[in-house]
Design a protein around this motif. Structure first.
Motif, PDB file in Angstrom:
ATOM      1  N   ALA A 135      46.805 -13.270  31.125  1.00  0.00           N
ATOM      2  CA  ALA A 135      47.547 -14.378  30.515  1.00  0.00           C
ATOM      3  C   ALA A 135      48.770 -14.780  31.335  1.00  0.00           C
ATOM      4  CB  ALA A 135      47.980 -13.992  29.102  1.00  0.00           C
ATOM      5  N   ILE A 136      49.162 -13.966  32.317  1.00  0.00           N
ATOM      6  CA  ILE A 136      50.338 -14.257  33.141  1.00  0.00           C
ATOM      7  C   ILE A 136      49.993 -15.362  34.140  1.00  0.00           C
ATOM      8  CG2 ILE A 136      51.915 -13.308  34.879  1.00  0.00           C
ATOM      9  CD1 ILE A 136      52.479 -12.275  32.130  1.00  0.00           C
ATOM     10  N   SER A 137      50.859 -16.358  34.233  1.00  0.00           N
ATOM     11  CA  SER A 137      50.610 -17.490  35.135  1.00  0.00           C
ATOM     12  C   SER A 137      50.803 -17.083  36.590  1.00  0.00           C
ATOM     13  CB  SER A 137      51.557 -18.648  34.808  1.00  0.00           C
ATOM     14  OG  SER A 137      52.881 -18.313  35.181  1.00  0.00           O
ATOM     15  N   ASP A 138      50.227 -17.880  37.487  1.00  0.00           N
ATOM     16  CA  ASP A 138      50.373 -17.629  38.921  1.00  0.00           C
ATOM     17  C   ASP A 138      51.832 -17.736  39.354  1.00  0.00           C
ATOM     18  OD1 ASP A 138      47.669 -17.180  39.228  1.00  0.00           O
ATOM     19  OD2 ASP A 138      47.231 -19.252  39.803  1.00  0.00           O
ATOM     20  N   LYS A 139      52.597 -18.616  38.718  1.00  0.00           N
ATOM     21  CA  LYS A 139      54.013 -18.770  39.060  1.00  0.00           C
ATOM     22  C   LYS A 139      54.773 -17.474  38.795  1.00  0.00           C
ATOM     23  CE  LYS A 139      58.110 -21.494  38.144  1.00  0.00           C
ATOM     24  NZ  LYS A 139      58.727 -22.582  37.417  1.00  0.00           N
ATOM     25  N   ILE A 140      54.498 -16.828  37.669  1.00  0.00           N
ATOM     26  CA  ILE A 140      55.143 -15.556  37.334  1.00  0.00           C
ATOM     27  C   ILE A 140      54.686 -14.471  38.307  1.00  0.00           C
ATOM     28  CG2 ILE A 140      55.417 -13.771  35.570  1.00  0.00           C
ATOM     29  CD1 ILE A 140      56.840 -16.386  34.892  1.00  0.00           C
ATOM     30  N   ARG A 141      53.420 -14.471  38.666  1.00  0.00           N
ATOM     31  CA  ARG A 141      52.902 -13.472  39.610  1.00  0.00           C
ATOM     32  C   ARG A 141      53.559 -13.591  40.985  1.00  0.00           C
ATOM     33  NH1 ARG A 141      47.892 -11.138  37.744  1.00  0.00           N
ATOM     34  NH2 ARG A 141      47.250 -12.188  35.856  1.00  0.00           N
ATOM     35  N   GLU A 142      54.032 -14.794  41.328  1.00  0.00           N
ATOM     36  CA  GLU A 142      54.744 -14.982  42.596  1.00  0.00           C
ATOM     37  C   GLU A 142      56.164 -14.442  42.530  1.00  0.00           C
ATOM     38  OE1 GLU A 142      54.601 -19.119  43.501  1.00  0.00           O
ATOM     39  OE2 GLU A 142      52.436 -19.136  43.797  1.00  0.00           O
ATOM     40  N   LEU A 143      56.760 -14.411  41.340  1.00  0.00           N
ATOM     41  CA  LEU A 143      58.148 -13.961  41.177  1.00  0.00           C
ATOM     42  C   LEU A 143      58.273 -12.450  41.041  1.00  0.00           C
ATOM     43  CD1 LEU A 143      59.468 -16.615  38.648  1.00  0.00           C
ATOM     44  CD2 LEU A 143      59.959 -16.481  41.092  1.00  0.00           C
ATOM     45  N   PHE A 144      57.262 -11.810  40.452  1.00  0.00           N
ATOM     46  CA  PHE A 144      57.327 -10.381  40.155  1.00  0.00           C
ATOM     47  C   PHE A 144      56.127  -9.654  40.743  1.00  0.00           C
ATOM     48  CE2 PHE A 144      59.478 -12.587  36.685  1.00  0.00           C
ATOM     49  CZ  PHE A 144      60.711 -11.959  36.690  1.00  0.00           C
ATOM     50  N   LYS A 145      56.352  -8.404  41.092  1.00  0.00           N
ATOM     51  CA  LYS A 145      55.274  -7.523  41.550  1.00  0.00           C
ATOM     52  C   LYS A 145      55.305  -6.268  40.692  1.00  0.00           C
ATOM     53  CE  LYS A 145      54.019 -10.143  44.918  1.00  0.00           C
ATOM     54  NZ  LYS A 145      52.943 -11.053  44.682  1.00  0.00           N
ATOM     55  N   ILE A 146      54.138  -5.715  40.421  1.00  0.00           N
ATOM     56  CA  ILE A 146      54.049  -4.488  39.644  1.00  0.00           C
ATOM     57  C   ILE A 146      53.335  -3.431  40.481  1.00  0.00           C
ATOM     58  CG2 ILE A 146      51.921  -5.203  38.497  1.00  0.00           C
ATOM     59  CD1 ILE A 146      52.981  -3.725  35.984  1.00  0.00           C
ATOM     60  N   ASP A 147      53.909  -2.232  40.527  1.00  0.00           N
ATOM     61  CA  ASP A 147      53.281  -1.119  41.242  1.00  0.00           C
ATOM     62  C   ASP A 147      52.118  -0.626  40.382  1.00  0.00           C
ATOM     63  OD1 ASP A 147      52.885   1.894  41.723  1.00  0.00           O
ATOM     64  OD2 ASP A 147      54.064   1.256  43.467  1.00  0.00           O
ATOM     65  N   LYS A 148      50.917  -0.672  40.916  1.00  0.00           N
ATOM     66  CA  LYS A 148      49.747  -0.346  40.104  1.00  0.00           C
ATOM     67  C   LYS A 148      49.695   1.111  39.687  1.00  0.00           C
ATOM     68  CE  LYS A 148      46.376   0.614  43.729  1.00  0.00           C
ATOM     69  NZ  LYS A 148      45.031   0.309  44.187  1.00  0.00           N
ATOM     70  N   ASN A 149      50.377   1.992  40.421  1.00  0.00           N
ATOM     71  CA  ASN A 149      50.354   3.416  40.080  1.00  0.00           C
ATOM     72  C   ASN A 149      51.473   3.833  39.136  1.00  0.00           C
ATOM     73  OD1 ASN A 149      48.074   4.099  41.753  1.00  0.00           O
ATOM     74  ND2 ASN A 149      49.416   3.788  43.482  1.00  0.00           N
ATOM     75  N   SER A 150      52.661   3.288  39.309  1.00  0.00           N
ATOM     76  CA  SER A 150      53.804   3.701  38.487  1.00  0.00           C
ATOM     77  C   SER A 150      54.125   2.713  37.361  1.00  0.00           C
ATOM     78  CB  SER A 150      55.046   3.861  39.366  1.00  0.00           C
ATOM     79  OG  SER A 150      55.493   2.600  39.836  1.00  0.00           O
ATOM     80  N   GLY A 151      53.712   1.458  37.496  1.00  0.00           N
ATOM     81  CA  GLY A 151      54.044   0.442  36.508  1.00  0.00           C
ATOM     82  C   GLY A 151      55.404  -0.187  36.733  1.00  0.00           C
ATOM     83  N   GLU A 152      56.101   0.215  37.811  1.00  0.00           N
ATOM     84  CA  GLU A 152      57.425  -0.336  38.100  1.00  0.00           C
ATOM     85  C   GLU A 152      57.321  -1.824  38.431  1.00  0.00           C
ATOM     86  OE1 GLU A 152      61.137   1.190  40.620  1.00  0.00           O
ATOM     87  OE2 GLU A 152      59.355   0.800  41.843  1.00  0.00           O
ATOM     88  N   ILE A 153      58.168  -2.618  37.793  1.00  0.00           N
ATOM     89  CA  ILE A 153      58.189  -4.058  38.003  1.00  0.00           C
ATOM     90  C   ILE A 153      59.408  -4.404  38.847  1.00  0.00           C
ATOM     91  CG2 ILE A 153      58.330  -6.317  36.888  1.00  0.00           C
ATOM     92  CD1 ILE A 153      57.146  -4.927  34.381  1.00  0.00           C
ATOM     93  N   ARG A 154      59.204  -5.190  39.904  1.00  0.00           N
ATOM     94  CA  ARG A 154      60.285  -5.619  40.792  1.00  0.00           C
ATOM     95  C   ARG A 154      60.201  -7.119  41.019  1.00  0.00           C
ATOM     96  NH1 ARG A 154      62.954  -2.026  44.363  1.00  0.00           N
ATOM     97  NH2 ARG A 154      62.490   0.107  43.815  1.00  0.00           N
TER      98      ARG A 154
END
Length: 69
Positions: free
Chosen positions: A8-27
Motif C-alpha cells: 500500500a506504500i506509494s513509490d514516492k514514499i519508497r523513494e524517501l525511506f529505506k527499510i533494512d530487511k533483516n532488522s526492520g530499521e527505517i532510515r
C-alpha cells in the motif's frame, strides 16, 4: 523474519525511506522538508520464512520537525 514496506506504500514514499530487511530499521534516503509534508504513515510488513509464510503488519507514524524555526 524479513521486513518490508506494505504494498500500500506509494513509490514516492519508497523513494524517501529505506527499510533494512533483516532488522526492520527505517532510515531516510533523501532530505525531508517540513514545509511539504509534516508527517508520514508507513505500513510495515514482517514475514517469516516458513511454509506457508506468515506475516504481521504494523503502522509507523513519523513526524517531521522544522529545525529551522
Amino acid at each position: 523474519i524479513y521486513y518490508s514496506f506494505s504494498d500500500a506504500i506509494s513509490d514516492k514514499i519508497r523513494e524517501l525511506f529505506k527499510i533494512d530487511k533483516n532488522s526492520g530499521e527505517i532510515r531516510t534516503d533523501r532530505e525531508l522538508d517540513f514545509e511539504d509534508i509534516q508527517s508520514y504513515d508507513l505500513e510495515i510488513e514482517a514475514r517469516d520464512q516458513g511454509w506457508p509464510p506468515l506475516s504481521g503488519h504494523c503502522r509507523v507514524e513519523l513526524e517531521v520537525l522544522d529545525v529551522n524555526d
